[in-house]
Design an enzyme around this catalytic site. Structure first.
Site, PDB file in Angstrom:
ATOM      1  CB  SER A   1       7.089  37.702  22.001  1.00 44.62           C
ATOM      2  OG  SER A   1       7.429  36.384  22.006  1.00 44.62           O
TER       3      SER A   1
ATOM      4  CE  LYS B   1       3.985  34.977  24.170  1.00 45.53           C
ATOM      5  NZ  LYS B   1       5.315  35.127  23.394  1.00 45.53           N
TER       6      LYS B   1
ATOM      7  CB  SER C   1       7.858  36.248  26.376  1.00 41.82           C
ATOM      8  OG  SER C   1       7.148  36.389  25.071  1.00 41.82           O
TER       9      SER C   1
ATOM     10  CE  LYS D   1       5.517  39.432  25.638  1.00 35.97           C
ATOM     11  NZ  LYS D   1       6.911  39.256  25.480  1.00 35.97           N
TER      12      LYS D   1
END
Length: 392
Positions: free
Chosen positions: A64, A67, A124, A235
């Protein structure tokens, strides 16, 4: 014989150091922070200087943290006025079908761009990521094409995306610790409003569908927000292929650091090893920023409808030190191009400001014109002559 033995031992030593991925920062080339993750990078944000690295260019699955690039494109669209924070985005059946981390958007459900940004950054949400990709580019694939184009523009040479959220577990969806640091810097430095969202710990959103409304709580997956002083984001990511990844940003004493950890063995290690990297950076680095430079005067312009143009610093100057020297003796010199000729477009470089520490040059920033200056035509020259005669 002894000479050959010494050579062989030296080769073995160098090879061993290369495999451990030791740091090369400042004069200290022997530091080993004991990072067990497959790869890591510690970067200072304002200068982009890498302070510590291990297997920084190894291609790995990003999960993720993909992202981060999705968010870059979202904030670029906001900055360019193509979308606004209050735009209503409708969830497609495809976006709803995303597995993994999600905020459980329903087909036909509408949420604002700002709410979807929170869903992406805090929880997320894969469904939220795809909804935004479709809203900006028409389809996820078109959006992914833009992600790859942006990666090339940023010099991310070991990156290729096949989706916008990191669900893909294939050899064709990859990045490296260095490239993650590069895109994290792009997001953090050029779109600092990201930290308004990446520092949210928990927040409720409201699902409104044909079945009624319900609250859903977004909970941040970045535990460093509670565990590490000065953490501002950024993140997390994890899949069975990627293992546990993290790009962590933190600020102390005007120094912003980015710590990237990829393929950590468990979710706790990614946090403890990111904290180790950040501690190393804050303990060994100081940064000088020319936060309030004195205004620049106008420059003379030849062959223009105007004879002068206002100037600005093209960017803020930053200098990173790993040796602890004092910044009191920093000086600067202004150097303008010998001939500045129209036409000029706002942002065109017309010189440099050079910075010196104890008499040694440490860097420079461009001087750029603040306004457009068109090339003078026949009528413009006649007007100038007439004005000169009237003044005379």
């Amino acid at each position: 014989m002894k000479r050959w033995i010494a050579i062989i031992l030296m080769i073995c030593l160098i090879s061993g150091l290369a495999k451990t991925g030791r740091v090369y920062a400042g004069e200290d080339q022997g530091t080993d922070l004991g990072i067990t993750a497959a790869a890591c990078v510690l970067m200072e944000a304002s200068t982009g200087k890498v302070l510590y690295e291990k297997n920084a260019d190894e291609r790995l699955s990003p999960a993720s943290i993909t992202k981060i690039m999705t968010l870059i494109l979202i904030f670029e669209a906001l900055d360019e006025g193509r979308i606004s924070l209050q735009d209503q985005v409708t969830t497609s059946a495809y976006a709803k079908s995303m597995g993994g981390s999600q905020v459980f958007l329903e087909e036909g459900e509408k949420q604002t761009v700002e709410t979807l940004i929170k869903c992406i950054v805090v929880a997320s949400g894969n469904d939220a990521s795809v909804a935004m990709a479709e809203y900006i580019s028409g389809s996820e694939q078109a959006f992914v094409d833009q992600m790859n184009q942006k990666a090339q523009e940023l010099g991310m040479t070991n990156t290729h995306f096949t989706d916008c959220c990191g669900l893909t577990e294939s050899s064709d969806h990859y990045t490296s610790a260095r490239d993650v640091a590069i895109m994290s810097r792009e997001l953090s430095v050029n779109h600092p409003q990201i930290h308004e969202y990446s520092t949210i710990w928990m927040e409720d959103i409201t699902h409104v569908t044909g079945k009624g409304s319900s609250l859903f709580t977004l909970a941040n997956t970045n535990k460093l927000l509670k565990q590490y002083e000065g953490c501002t984001g950024l993140k997390t990511g994890s899949t069975s292929l990627a293992k546990y990844c993290l790009s962590a940003t933190a600020v102390r004493n005007d120094l912003e650091l980015i710590a990237v950890v990829m393929a950590a063995p468990d979710y706790k290690v990614r946090f403890t090893e990111a904290a180790t990297l950040l501690n190393y950076g804050f303990a060994n680095c100081t940064v000088y920023k020319d936060a309030k430079p004195e205004p620049l005067g106008d420059v003379q312009v030849k062959n223009g409808v105007k004879d002068t143009a206002g100037c600005d610093y093209g960017e803020q100057f930053s200098y990173l030190s790993t040796t602890g020297e004092s910044f009191e003796n920093i000086t600067k010199e202004i150097h303008l191009n010998p001939e500045i000729t129209a036409p000029l477009t706002a942002g065109d470089p017309v010189g440099t400001v050079d910075y010196f520490l104890n008499g040694e040059k440490i860097g420079s920033v461009p001087i750029v014109v603040r306004e457009d200056v068109a090339k003078a035509g026949y009528i413009d020259y006649l007007r100038k002559i007439a004005q000169a005669l009237l003044v005379g």
